[in-house]
Design an enzyme around this catalytic site. Structure first.
Site, PDB file in Angstrom:
ATOM      1  N   GLU A  97      -0.410 -12.183  -1.709  1.00 60.98           N
ATOM      2  CA  GLU A  97      -1.819 -12.210  -2.110  1.00 60.98           C
ATOM      3  C   GLU A  97      -2.097 -13.465  -2.931  1.00 60.98           C
ATOM      4  O   GLU A  97      -1.290 -13.832  -3.793  1.00 60.98           O
ATOM      5  CB  GLU A  97      -2.151 -10.961  -2.943  1.00 60.98           C
ATOM      6  CG  GLU A  97      -2.073  -9.680  -2.146  1.00 60.98           C
ATOM      7  CD  GLU A  97      -2.491  -8.451  -2.956  1.00 60.98           C
ATOM      8  OE1 GLU A  97      -3.087  -8.601  -4.044  1.00 60.98           O
ATOM      9  OE2 GLU A  97      -2.221  -7.332  -2.474  1.00 60.98           O
TER      10      GLU A  97
ATOM     11  N   SER B 266       0.839  -1.209   0.000  1.00 62.93           N
ATOM     12  CA  SER B 266       0.000   0.000   0.000  1.00 62.93           C
ATOM     13  C   SER B 266       0.870   1.254   0.000  1.00 62.93           C
ATOM     14  O   SER B 266       0.388   2.345  -0.280  1.00 62.93           O
ATOM     15  CB  SER B 266      -0.927   0.011   1.219  1.00 62.93           C
ATOM     16  OG  SER B 266      -0.206  -0.259   2.405  1.00 62.93           O
TER      17      SER B 266
ATOM     18  N   GLU C 161      -9.586  -9.638   3.281  1.00 60.17           N
ATOM     19  CA  GLU C 161      -9.852  -8.233   2.929  1.00 60.17           C
ATOM     20  C   GLU C 161     -11.144  -8.103   2.125  1.00 60.17           C
ATOM     21  O   GLU C 161     -11.377  -8.855   1.164  1.00 60.17           O
ATOM     22  CB  GLU C 161      -8.680  -7.648   2.123  1.00 60.17           C
ATOM     23  CG  GLU C 161      -8.958  -6.205   1.675  1.00 60.17           C
ATOM     24  CD  GLU C 161      -7.750  -5.418   1.210  1.00 60.17           C
ATOM     25  OE1 GLU C 161      -6.620  -5.949   1.286  1.00 60.17           O
ATOM     26  OE2 GLU C 161      -7.938  -4.260   0.779  1.00 60.17           O
TER      27      GLU C 161
HETATM   28  O1  KIV Z   1      -0.551  -3.433   1.489  1.00 57.39           O
HETATM   29  C1  KIV Z   1      -1.221  -3.376   2.531  1.00 57.39           C
HETATM   30  O2  KIV Z   1      -1.157  -2.417   3.302  1.00 57.39           O
HETATM   31  C2  KIV Z   1      -2.099  -4.488   2.816  1.00 57.39           C
HETATM   32  C3  KIV Z   1      -3.037  -4.382   3.977  1.00 57.39           C
HETATM   33  C4  KIV Z   1      -4.025  -3.333   3.815  1.00 57.39           C
HETATM   34  C5  KIV Z   1      -3.628  -5.700   4.334  1.00 57.39           C
HETATM   35  O3  KIV Z   1      -2.039  -5.477   2.147  1.00 57.39           O
END
Ligand code: KIV
Length: 316
Positions: A121, A51, A188
């Protein structure tokens, strides 16, 4: 496992927490300063999430994030963390092309980034890779449901698992990851009823984001929790502060004081006649004291920057 007298959160700690029905808290962090604060607050897991491609780099999705960028941020977070488990996220195309890519890149997150576990993932399709990593000694956290790296296949960031067939697939994915030896799985963007069913069906902790209260733990992106982006208001995010407003207010005040010559005043500048004040050492003196370094005895000519001691007790 103890480091500096602090009990480290491990895979075993997290398994025990599930068995004792104690909820697990997880947050993202991308640098040492944030890592230190969330660690001091007592969070159990710090995720260096991809993220960062959105909240740090300003991109519209996580797809462009590279391995080298992930390693850089992981290393920074690991330096700022003492107690929490540090999990490094596998970025898009770091493991999808081959088993060898996956093993090599997960190894880099641990070896070069200081991660104590990795997250990837995908469900059953990646169970074999997860099993190989676990065998090597790299703990793996799965991530199913709304998987942002599959943004284009999903047609956007959309809630998953609403139909019976999708729900069954997600349950099967969670079981496959558990079978492969994953120590936890992120759920998620799925209905809370499905998250509850998956949580009851697997022995490993489930960590929810947009998946309701019945998961074994919860994760949020730290910038969302702190309210850093006023435009971003998804249903699953609860803001615990409004830092966007508070940061802007502080910066506006600084700009005004600079323009009015109110800053720097006498207190924040040096004089050739001023006495040495050891207590006014550096912004990092408390961290140094915590590390056993005590207060820095200041050279009256030192600016502070020149005598900034090691900011973090743990050096990697
Ligand atoms: O990349 C991220 O921050 C995530 C979380 C929101 C689970 O995968």
């Amino acid at each position: 496992m103890k480091s500096n007298g602090v009990s480290k959160v491990t895979v075993q700690t997290l398994a025990k927490m599930k068995s004792e029905h104690r909820k697990i808290s997880m947050l993202t962090a991308y640098d040492a300063s944030f890592a230190r604060l969330v660690d001091q607050a007592g969070v159990d897991i710090i995720l260096v999430g991809d993220s960062l491609g959105m909240v740090v780099q300003g991109g519209g999705n996580t797809l462009p994030v590279t391995m080298d960028e992930m390693i850089y941020h992981c290393r920074s977070v690991a330096r700022g963390t003492e107690r929490a488990q540090v999990v490094g996220d596998m970025p898009f195309m770091s493991y999808q092309a081959s088993m060898e890519d996956g093993i090599r890149n997960a190894g880099r997150l641990v070896k070069e980034g200081g991660a104590e576990a990795i997250k990837l993932e995908g469900g059953a399709d990646y169970a074999e890779l997860a099993a190989r990593l676990v065998k090597i000694g790299i703990p793996v956290m799965g991530h199913i449901g709304l998987t942002p790296q599959s943004l284009h296949a999903m047609g956007g960031f959309k809630v998953q698992g609403r139909s019976a067939s999708q729900a069954k697939k997600l349950l099967d994915d969670a079981r496959a990851l558990e079978q492969a030896g994953c120590y936890a799985v992120v759920l998620e963007g799925i209905p809370r009823e499905l998250a509850q069913e998956i949580t009851a069906a697997v022995s490993i902790p489930t960590i929810g984001i947009g998946a309701g209260v019945h998961c074994d733990g919860q994760v949020l992106v730290i910038y969302d929790l702190l309210g850093m982006n006023e435009e971003f208001r998804p249903k699953f995010v609860k803001r615990y502060d409004n830092l966007a407003v508070r940061i802007r207010t502080a910066v506006e005040q600084y700009i005004t004081e600079v323009r009015n010559e109110q800053f720097p005043d006498e207190e924040h500048s040096f004089s050739k006649d001023a006495p040495v004040r050891p207590e006014a050492a550096t912004p990092y003196s408390s961290a140094r004291a915590a590390a056993g370094g005590g207060v820095v005895e200041r050279d009256p000519d030192a600016t502070g920057a020149a005598c900034i001691p090691l900011p973090f007790p743990r050096k990697k």
